[in-house]
Motif scaffolding. Structure first.
Motif, mmCIF file in Angstrom:
data_model
loop_
_atom_site.group_PDB
_atom_site.id
_atom_site.type_symbol
_atom_site.label_atom_id
_atom_site.label_comp_id
_atom_site.label_asym_id
_atom_site.label_seq_id
_atom_site.Cartn_x
_atom_site.Cartn_y
_atom_site.Cartn_z
ATOM 1 N N LEU A 35 0.829 -1.206 0.000
ATOM 2 C CA LEU A 35 0.000 0.000 0.000
ATOM 3 C C LEU A 35 0.865 1.259 0.000
ATOM 4 C CD1 LEU A 35 -2.943 -0.709 2.479
ATOM 5 C CD2 LEU A 35 -3.070 -0.427 0.002
ATOM 6 N N GLU A 36 1.915 1.246 0.798
ATOM 7 C CA GLU A 36 2.807 2.403 0.860
ATOM 8 C C GLU A 36 3.470 2.660 -0.489
ATOM 9 O OE1 GLU A 36 4.509 5.742 2.203
ATOM 10 O OE2 GLU A 36 3.010 4.555 3.269
ATOM 11 N N LEU A 37 3.927 1.607 -1.156
ATOM 12 C CA LEU A 37 4.530 1.774 -2.479
ATOM 13 C C LEU A 37 3.526 2.347 -3.476
ATOM 14 C CD1 LEU A 37 6.647 -1.483 -2.939
ATOM 15 C CD2 LEU A 37 7.467 0.830 -2.455
ATOM 16 N N ARG A 38 2.304 1.863 -3.409
ATOM 17 C CA ARG A 38 1.271 2.346 -4.322
ATOM 18 C C ARG A 38 0.940 3.812 -4.049
ATOM 19 N NH1 ARG A 38 -2.882 -2.427 -3.453
ATOM 20 N NH2 ARG A 38 -4.249 -1.227 -4.800
ATOM 21 N N LEU A 39 0.928 4.201 -2.793
ATOM 22 C CA LEU A 39 0.653 5.598 -2.454
ATOM 23 C C LEU A 39 1.814 6.513 -2.849
ATOM 24 C CD1 LEU A 39 -1.161 5.193 0.969
ATOM 25 C CD2 LEU A 39 -2.168 5.905 -1.213
ATOM 26 N N VAL A 40 3.030 6.028 -2.749
ATOM 27 C CA VAL A 40 4.180 6.814 -3.213
ATOM 28 C C VAL A 40 4.039 7.092 -4.710
ATOM 29 C CG1 VAL A 40 6.673 6.707 -3.649
ATOM 30 C CG2 VAL A 40 5.773 6.078 -1.411
ATOM 31 N N ARG A 41 3.697 6.071 -5.459
ATOM 32 C CA ARG A 41 3.502 6.233 -6.910
ATOM 33 C C ARG A 41 2.346 7.181 -7.190
ATOM 34 N NH1 ARG A 41 5.134 7.139 -11.712
ATOM 35 N NH2 ARG A 41 4.003 6.085 -13.363
ATOM 36 N N ALA A 42 1.275 7.071 -6.449
ATOM 37 C CA ALA A 42 0.112 7.939 -6.632
ATOM 38 C C ALA A 42 0.488 9.397 -6.370
ATOM 39 C CB ALA A 42 -1.034 7.514 -5.718
ATOM 40 N N SER A 63 3.360 10.776 -6.729
ATOM 41 C CA SER A 63 4.171 11.207 -7.866
ATOM 42 C C SER A 63 3.294 11.536 -9.073
ATOM 43 C CB SER A 63 5.173 10.109 -8.213
ATOM 44 O OG SER A 63 5.905 10.445 -9.350
ATOM 45 N N LEU A 64 2.354 10.667 -9.380
ATOM 46 C CA LEU A 64 1.463 10.907 -10.524
ATOM 47 C C LEU A 64 0.597 12.148 -10.307
ATOM 48 C CD1 LEU A 64 0.351 7.263 -11.352
ATOM 49 C CD2 LEU A 64 1.785 8.754 -12.767
ATOM 50 N N LEU A 65 0.139 12.352 -9.094
ATOM 51 C CA LEU A 65 -0.668 13.544 -8.806
ATOM 52 C C LEU A 65 0.137 14.816 -9.019
ATOM 53 C CD1 LEU A 65 -2.488 12.257 -5.626
ATOM 54 C CD2 LEU A 65 -3.629 13.010 -7.730
ATOM 55 N N ALA A 66 1.388 14.798 -8.621
ATOM 56 C CA ALA A 66 2.228 15.985 -8.717
ATOM 57 C C ALA A 66 2.713 16.246 -10.142
ATOM 58 C CB ALA A 66 3.427 15.846 -7.784
ATOM 59 N N GLU A 67 2.907 15.192 -10.918
ATOM 60 C CA GLU A 67 3.584 15.340 -12.203
ATOM 61 C C GLU A 67 2.697 15.219 -13.429
ATOM 62 O OE1 GLU A 67 6.658 12.429 -11.981
ATOM 63 O OE2 GLU A 67 7.543 13.342 -10.203
ATOM 64 N N THR A 68 1.437 14.833 -13.245
ATOM 65 C CA THR A 68 0.560 14.648 -14.412
ATOM 66 C C THR A 68 -0.764 15.372 -14.197
ATOM 67 O OG1 THR A 68 -0.640 12.676 -13.649
ATOM 68 C CG2 THR A 68 1.516 12.309 -14.695
ATOM 69 N N GLU A 69 -1.535 15.414 -15.261
ATOM 70 C CA GLU A 69 -2.895 15.962 -15.216
ATOM 71 C C GLU A 69 -3.946 14.846 -15.206
ATOM 72 O OE1 GLU A 69 -3.814 19.160 -14.967
ATOM 73 O OE2 GLU A 69 -1.718 19.744 -14.838
ATOM 74 N N ASN A 129 -3.451 12.748 5.490
ATOM 75 C CA ASN A 129 -4.215 13.869 6.059
ATOM 76 C C ASN A 129 -4.582 14.948 5.039
ATOM 77 O OD1 ASN A 129 -4.271 12.822 8.733
ATOM 78 N ND2 ASN A 129 -2.160 13.490 8.977
ATOM 79 N N VAL A 130 -4.554 14.605 3.772
ATOM 80 C CA VAL A 130 -5.043 15.480 2.702
ATOM 81 C C VAL A 130 -5.672 14.604 1.627
ATOM 82 C CG1 VAL A 130 -3.377 17.373 3.017
ATOM 83 C CG2 VAL A 130 -2.824 15.498 1.483
ATOM 84 N N THR A 131 -6.586 15.175 0.870
ATOM 85 C CA THR A 131 -7.181 14.431 -0.238
ATOM 86 C C THR A 131 -6.198 14.407 -1.410
ATOM 87 O OG1 THR A 131 -8.181 16.368 -1.259
ATOM 88 C CG2 THR A 131 -9.495 15.223 0.438
ATOM 89 N N PRO A 132 -6.410 13.515 -2.365
ATOM 90 C CA PRO A 132 -5.544 13.515 -3.541
ATOM 91 C C PRO A 132 -5.540 14.876 -4.265
ATOM 92 C CG PRO A 132 -6.773 11.471 -3.460
ATOM 93 C CD PRO A 132 -7.329 12.344 -2.381
ATOM 94 N N SER A 133 -6.683 15.510 -4.374
ATOM 95 C CA SER A 133 -6.748 16.820 -5.040
ATOM 96 C C SER A 133 -5.979 17.876 -4.264
ATOM 97 C CB SER A 133 -8.201 17.253 -5.217
ATOM 98 O OG SER A 133 -8.876 16.354 -6.055
ATOM 99 N N GLN A 134 -6.077 17.843 -2.951
ATOM 100 C CA GLN A 134 -5.317 18.794 -2.130
ATOM 101 C C GLN A 134 -3.817 18.547 -2.288
ATOM 102 O OE1 GLN A 134 -7.181 17.819 1.611
ATOM 103 N NE2 GLN A 134 -8.438 19.678 1.596
ATOM 104 N N TRP A 135 -3.421 17.281 -2.342
ATOM 105 C CA TRP A 135 -2.011 16.943 -2.546
ATOM 106 C C TRP A 135 -1.528 17.536 -3.869
ATOM 107 C CZ3 TRP A 135 1.861 14.703 0.217
ATOM 108 C CH2 TRP A 135 3.011 14.367 -0.489
ATOM 109 N N ARG A 136 -2.321 17.357 -4.915
ATOM 110 C CA ARG A 136 -1.962 17.888 -6.240
ATOM 111 C C ARG A 136 -1.803 19.403 -6.177
ATOM 112 N NH1 ARG A 136 -5.201 15.612 -11.037
ATOM 113 N NH2 ARG A 136 -3.319 14.406 -11.342
ATOM 114 N N ASP A 137 -2.760 20.078 -5.587
ATOM 115 C CA ASP A 137 -2.711 21.534 -5.492
ATOM 116 C C ASP A 137 -1.492 22.000 -4.707
ATOM 117 O OD1 ASP A 137 -5.056 21.669 -6.938
ATOM 118 O OD2 ASP A 137 -6.330 21.997 -5.162
ATOM 119 N N ARG A 138 -1.214 21.371 -3.588
ATOM 120 C CA ARG A 138 -0.080 21.771 -2.751
ATOM 121 C C ARG A 138 1.254 21.494 -3.435
ATOM 122 N NH1 ARG A 138 -1.958 19.843 3.320
ATOM 123 N NH2 ARG A 138 -3.777 21.195 3.403
ATOM 124 N N SER A 139 1.331 20.383 -4.147
ATOM 125 C CA SER A 139 2.596 20.053 -4.820
ATOM 126 C C SER A 139 2.869 21.043 -5.948
ATOM 127 C CB SER A 139 2.586 18.622 -5.354
ATOM 128 O OG SER A 139 1.655 18.474 -6.392
#
Length: 66
Positions: free
Chosen positions: A10-17, A19-25, A52-62
Motif C-alpha cells: 500500500l505504501e509503495l502504491r501511495l508513493v507512486r500515486a 508522484s502521478l498527482l504531482a507530475e501529471t494531469e 491527512n489530505v485528499t488527492p486533489s489537495q495533494w496535487r494543489d499543494r505540490s
C-alpha cells in the motif's frame, strides 16, 4: 520495514500515486486505477487517512511548492 507485506505494498502504491498527482494531469480515478486501486473512493479515503489530505489537495499543494 516493520510493515506487513500488505502495508508495504500500500505504501509503495501511495508513493507512486503522489508522484502521478504531482507530475501529471491524469484524473484521480485514472491514478487510482494505475496504482492498483479498483475503487476511486477507497483510494481517496485511504490517501486521506494516510496523508491527512485528499488527492486533489495533494496535487494543489505540490504545484504551489514548485
Amino acid at each position: 520495514t516493520r510493515l506487513s507485506p500488505h502495508q508495504y505494498l500500500l505504501e509503495l502504491r501511495l508513493v507512486r500515486a503522489r508522484s502521478l498527482l504531482a507530475e501529471t494531469e491524469l484524473p484521480v480515478k485514472e491514478i487510482a486505477l494505475q496504482t492498483g486501486f479498483d475503487d476511486e473512493l477507497y483510494f481517496s479515503r485511504l490517501f486521506r487517512q494516510k496523508l491527512n489530505v485528499t488527492p486533489s489537495q495533494w496535487r494543489d499543494r505540490s504545484r504551489q511548492s514548485k
